[in-house]
Design an enzyme around this catalytic site. Structure first.
Site, PDB file in Angstrom:
ATOM      1  N   HIS A 259       8.674  -0.483  -2.977  1.00 13.85           N
ATOM      2  CA  HIS A 259       9.328   0.610  -1.936  1.00 13.85           C
ATOM      3  C   HIS A 259      10.380   1.628  -2.361  1.00 13.85           C
ATOM      4  CE1 HIS A 259       8.315  -2.274   1.915  1.00 13.85           C
ATOM      5  NE2 HIS A 259       7.411  -1.764   1.334  1.00 13.85           N
TER       6      HIS A 259
ATOM      7  N   HIS B 226       0.867  -1.103   0.100  1.00 20.32           N
ATOM      8  CA  HIS B 226      -0.099   0.130  -0.217  1.00 20.32           C
ATOM      9  C   HIS B 226       0.936   1.250  -0.004  1.00 20.32           C
ATOM     10  CE1 HIS B 226       0.048  -0.778   4.541  1.00 20.32           C
ATOM     11  NE2 HIS B 226       1.202  -0.060   3.965  1.00 20.32           N
TER      12      HIS B 226
END
Lengths: 463, 463, 463, 463
Positions: free
Chosen positions: D215, D180
């Site tokens: 990331h 997320h």
């Protein structure tokens, strides 16, 4: 093997199909002429007697006073014996007999499908592939087992799918397919230079960019010194389009009197596409729409190339058997001759004894960026000590892209079909072939018949 | 334009070919049904009077009580006036007249070449492209000049080469080609689900992976909920192969009674290749070998699809002109109907009012990795606020790779030929077309004749 | 030019930067040794007098009794005069003066950034590129104008971005960048063979696969005859890791006494990555994290390579000016020497007088499939009559992929930045450089200072 | 499973790591809120008791009056029991204990290497990967054995190498990694719109093009309706560069009070590269040169993000254990809350109950053409009935190409190293990491120490 002041000694070449009556003798001759490689040629053949005869004949070559090297020929009972310790493996086999080839070439004629060769593409080439590839699988596995580091040179047709299958079975194999068809076109260009006042050009001096697949190779560049040969070829085609040009030099070669062509197909393809098709017309025609060059024997005559009947091959085999017997028994003398093949020099280059750039069939790792990776393609490659690396050939030009991709897709399907013993996929390839321009039903009927005809060599598919 | 509580207001759509009798009315109907976009439609046509008539008719749609939006239609004298300030441009033109199309479709018949449509590929599609693309160049330049940031939706055929030319002329254009042919196949699959006891499935619920080029698109995946539709389709094909299946739902659409098909071509292609061809049979047949489906009018009948004669188009045009007059004068009422087109929803999605994934024609930036970059292809794409991005479609499967690459290569050549006014390259494409299976000489004669027939619209090539 | 029994006569070479004191004399020497090419060398230099001196000196080489060829040297007033009619163009210029180079190399030191050379990458290389590329644009345009078909050999640094810019400005240029750094590593491998009992191997006998970008090239294969040199190198590195190996042979070359290295950086990179870095350590170190080899002058000493101070270059220039005067006036004799450069042989191969495979810098057309197309890369290529084609080098191995892509991305940004006079993009490249490991603010301050220091040669960016 | 009027019933989800104290409860909450999927969640954990507790807690969720669906939770003794018959598999495990993580995060500090998270890249992420991937191999093999057709959703870090390993072990797996982090950046952009007078924008309304690796994802496009958000972001960055922006909305989420950031790293990266980095600053910083953001705890403070000490994680675990006990025993009430995760909707879309385009981690099949095929990348993808297909993300822009390729190369090496239990290759990756900017010796010492510290979980490497 070891490097000595004589070059390389104790080399071992394994020759699979070493009972060959014809091609083997050319190799013997080429080896006899090379002065810096020496060793053993292990001859393996499912016809052991034929291999034994070639052992005798090969050693006669070595014994010739003009032989520059020292090669010992030895027939082996098993393929393992031939392969173990081999530095190079040559694969030159006949898959099945001429009876199967008779079906390959002539069964389709009842549907109006004529084939000049029938060993590469077309219905015949596809069926031939189906029976050959399981044999190649076996050979590839044996190579992996007995001599995984050996260089493997394949001369057998259908070359592309065989070379691909070698890699499919044993991905680390160092294999390549070797074919001289491009040389004929280089000679045609040398002949053209002669017509334009530049005489005595050797084929090696014509620098070409080769692109395509075996027997359907094209030149996208052809240069002699600082001369771009394309504009000259354009005029040459227009001048000779109707009557064609018979390449005299080619005719000297023993087999060309039955296989020659007047290059009219090549000229027509240049008119259509603007690039130089670089194989014999008999092969080129088989990759095109059947209606163009192979509609009927009469059309073939008009295009001035030949359909090679399998009956001729059968007769020719008898002649070669007789010659073999003559050589073996000494009634026919062994002779060192020019074969025009690159094979022995390729071996020397891979050993680091020379360096060369020539055309070769290997998997596409990007040398032709707009063809599928892994498909076996024919381009130039650099042969250097221990390495064979493709020269970047560039993209297939748009004009001929659809022609080549069709051939490649067929070959990819055939390899996959054989690997999975999947006759449905083989049929997809078959029905999509440019010569098999039939309804789905007719295509199926022909396919089934040809499978039936050759089923003795297709047992793997019916387990 | 501005975003308000009503959605988007003050939008401007420029409609090039806005005098259309037929397709324009569908757009008017779809716009009337959308409740969150409002603005102006500028109608430009080389037939100014036709555009003026559509201005009247369009405003009648807006005035309907059931109209949910507020659109003002306005015919413009110049293309610049239409384009300036446009947020969206629709291109839907007829290149030349039906006289030129008569040559496109019927001139090749003397060589045994039959075409079902003649607007996409085949000899007719190629010649049509040659006269259309210079017009498209002009439009692209005007778009660059007047509204470079507008989204451009092309509905004109030949769609692929037009879309490509838009990008060639103005590389930063935000254009796509929009076609509903895939929807018909989704409906066929819904019909199939009905036969299998799953009723009332909407076409949007059939999730498909679309791959190929316009009018020669294929499905490599088709799913309904958790059902893979391929095995079901395999049975469906076998069951209906001989008699075909007429998609009833399709017949309700106004034009389909003259254009329908029983999907036998589609079924034959599934048998041959194992993938679902996803366009009308009339289009599919034109991309295949002529001998398969288009050998003669009788064969076409047997395959249960129709050859659309240009004489019918001429008569139909008369009918549409009469209808136009009726609409304009009020004797025929304007009605809001279901068109089944995605266009208006695509506009809404690009405005950020909804989000959708549907098939579209745009340049290949890698969505089909084994086709040339830059070639216009048809795949799914995500329409999201201000962006249209292809969904990755995957590689063309080997089975159909040769079919698609042939179409792509032809289209690339045609675009290049038109861009450079190079009739020689156009001829290479023409002679290599699957329907033009002729000798080089015959191909040339036919090409020259078709060029001569339509030369009024080919002046650019003879400057 | 014309082909005669002497090889090629009436060749014209244009030498841009022909007033060079040093490198030019090597070329003169190499040309004098070749016996099959003859013609004119046009010397153009912004320092006309220097060119005139070299005209005199060059003609002295030709007049030497041991000269095998007939070359006439001629200084030209204009670049157009030099280029018009040229068959080959050599670009070997100094962009700016050593004052600018002083800023390139030494200004970053206050931030703890040390550079061994400062002409390729690092802050110095980037600023140098910014001032060089507009000059190269000018030269490329002049080549397009005066001799678009000529082969262009660039020897100037930063080589990669210069070669790329040549292609960017004139996409059909036939240019390549030529560098001998790889040869040094081949010699190191020959030295290693000597240590292992195989003496007198010539560098050309070491067959290598070269991959990377100029001055940051790597070997992924290295073979001598049938020996894979990688295992031997692994032992060699472990044996000599601490003390390094000074390549004696290299030291004989005039400039190496100030430029030598003990290969410790190369050995460390082998330990880290398992591949053989193939350039001088001074260059290699500059492509790595600053902390590794260039953290301080003391670290550099420990790694046993040299930082070349610009003060030395200034002194050396004085020496070379004196030598030039000596040669011109006859007090210093001209002598034919071995330069070890491949340039003259490359010219001969492109003329079809020989054939060779060697490393070269050209745009990536797929020879390294996992680097961006169009980026200039260094790999082997085949030089054959009229064609220069990369040999397929393969993918950058994963171990060194990040190193090379970082260099490539920087170079792509620098080229784009220079082309668009976009100092912001130049700063992105600068701040991302492995030696410039600074905060955004510090990077900006240094960048601005270096731009200011060299602004006389950056006027194009401030228009 | 079966499709009914309730949507889908009898679905089976296998949850590997189902004893989780925290993340599992979010899933339970999300499942309870969905009204069209129902079935069983099989909870497998090496801590059987933890799974049993979650069985109790999960069934409490189902029993809530506001629960819209019917899910039965069941702890299983064996992984096989959990997986057999599963339609979906969720992988959310902790590899090793926080003791190992303590070494990952803190052991490097003695070399001046600080890590904010230590679970993705950096020395900690690499060592964590080494111990995790053999576990993942085991899980992948079990999936192949027990439920080869199931969709597999991985939530475990390091996400990229785990997802890649799943595919490496079982190439036909239908797995994706779900994260997320991008959502936070969408929320930041929504906040920015608020500052610019456009309030109440939902994150889903911000349409972004996501590109990169987990990331370390970047946005190359961000649009809200017809607004290009890049120019607005440029101003936003300049306005807030010094003080940063704390995203309030994020803080509401339970774990963000310890994990928040003020986006200064994101802003600095925008200044450097011109693209929007789209992950939390703690993750972004770890992919950059250590000197930029992680030089020291003081620097980290100045950049306004946090280093998460493992001591905190240990304390937090205690808190979560207590909460678990509270939930299980009923002293803490179970509550349905907003998690903001997309997982349940992704499941619904894959079942054909809705359709969505969102970001996901899957192998690169060309969605990012200039990254290696097969590398796991994060881009948008379309979730549709039974299919997950990447949306074409385009090439990594040159400005950030070197950053992403460095991350990708590291991940490819780590996966390979783990697969082959090859610590040498792991060291190459480790020593090349941007945070490990050490001499070869120091890098080796640190690597060896970290391996030693965590050897209990690395036994596979020492067999």
């Amino acid at each position: 093997m070891k490097y000595t002041e004589k070059g390389v000694e104790e080399l071992k070449i394994a020759y699979i199909g070493g009972g060959s009556r014809g091609w083997a003798w050319g190799l013997m001759s080429d080896l006899a002429k090379a002065d810096d490689i020496h060793g053993t040629v292990a001859l393996y053949d499912i016809d052991m007697e034929a291999a034994e005869h070639n052992e005798i004949i090969g050693n006669m070559y070595t014994a010739l006073p003009e032989s520059k090297s020292n090669w010992k020929y030895k027939a082996t009972k098993t393929i393992e014996e031939a392969l173990t310790g081999a530095d190079f493996v040559i694969i030159s086999i006949l898959p099945g007999t001429f009876d199967e080839m008779e079906s390959d070439v002539h069964a389709p004629e009842k549907y109006g499908i004529y084939q000049a060769v029938g060993d590469t593409t077309g219905p015949g080439g596809i069926i031939r592939a189906l029976r050959t590839l399981p044999m190649i699988e076996y050979i590839a596995k044996k190579i992996e087992e007995c001599c995984p580091g050996a260089w493997v040179i394949n001369y057998t047709n259908p070359m592309t799918v065989i070379t691909k299958t070698l890699y499919k079975v044993f991905p680390k194999i160092k294999a390549f397919g070797c074919c001289h068809e491009v040389f004929g076109t280089q000679k045609l260009l040398a002949y053209m230079l002669g017509e334009n006042g530049i005489a005595n050009v050797q084929r090696e001096e014509i620098k070409v960019n080769v692109i395509g697949v075996n027997h359907f190779t094209w030149l996208t560049e052809a240069k002699y010194k600082n001369i771009d040969l394309f504009p000259m070829y354009r005029d040459f085609v227009e001048k000779h389009y109707e009557e064609g040009v018979r390449n005299k030099e080619e005719d000297d070669h023993w087999f060309n009197k039955f296989f020659g062509c007047d290059n009219r197909v090549k000229f027509d393809l240049f008119r259509r596409y603007g690039y130089i098709a670089a194989a014999g017309d008999r092969h080129l025609a088989e990759f095109c729409e059947g209606k163009w060059f192979l509609e009927s024997p009469e059309k073939v005559d008009a295009w001035k190339f030949g359909l090679t009947p399998v009956s001729w091959r059968k007769q020719n085999l008898k002649d070669r058997l007789a010659k073999s017997e003559g050589l073996r028994s000494g009634t026919v003398p062994v002779e060192i001759k020019e074969t025009g093949e690159d094979g022995v020099n390729q071996i020397r280059a891979l050993l680091g004894l020379c360096e060369m750039v020539t055309n070769v069939n290997i998997p596409n790792i990007g040398q032709i960026p707009n063809l599928p990776l892994g498909a076996v393609v024919e381009t130039n490659a650099a042969f250097r000590a221990g390495s064979l690396t493709p020269v970047f050939a560039g993209e297939i030009p748009t004009n001929i892209y659809a022609l080549i991709t069709r051939a490649v897709a067929e070959q990819e399907m055939v390899v996959e079909a054989a690997a999975n013993r999947d006759l449905e996929l083989a049929f997809t390839a078959f029905a999509n072939n440019s010569l098999v321009n039939l309804s789905c039903e007719d295509a199926r009927a022909l396919f089934d018949e040809m499978i039936e005809n050759t089923k003795e060599y297709l047992k793997e598919y019916f387990k």
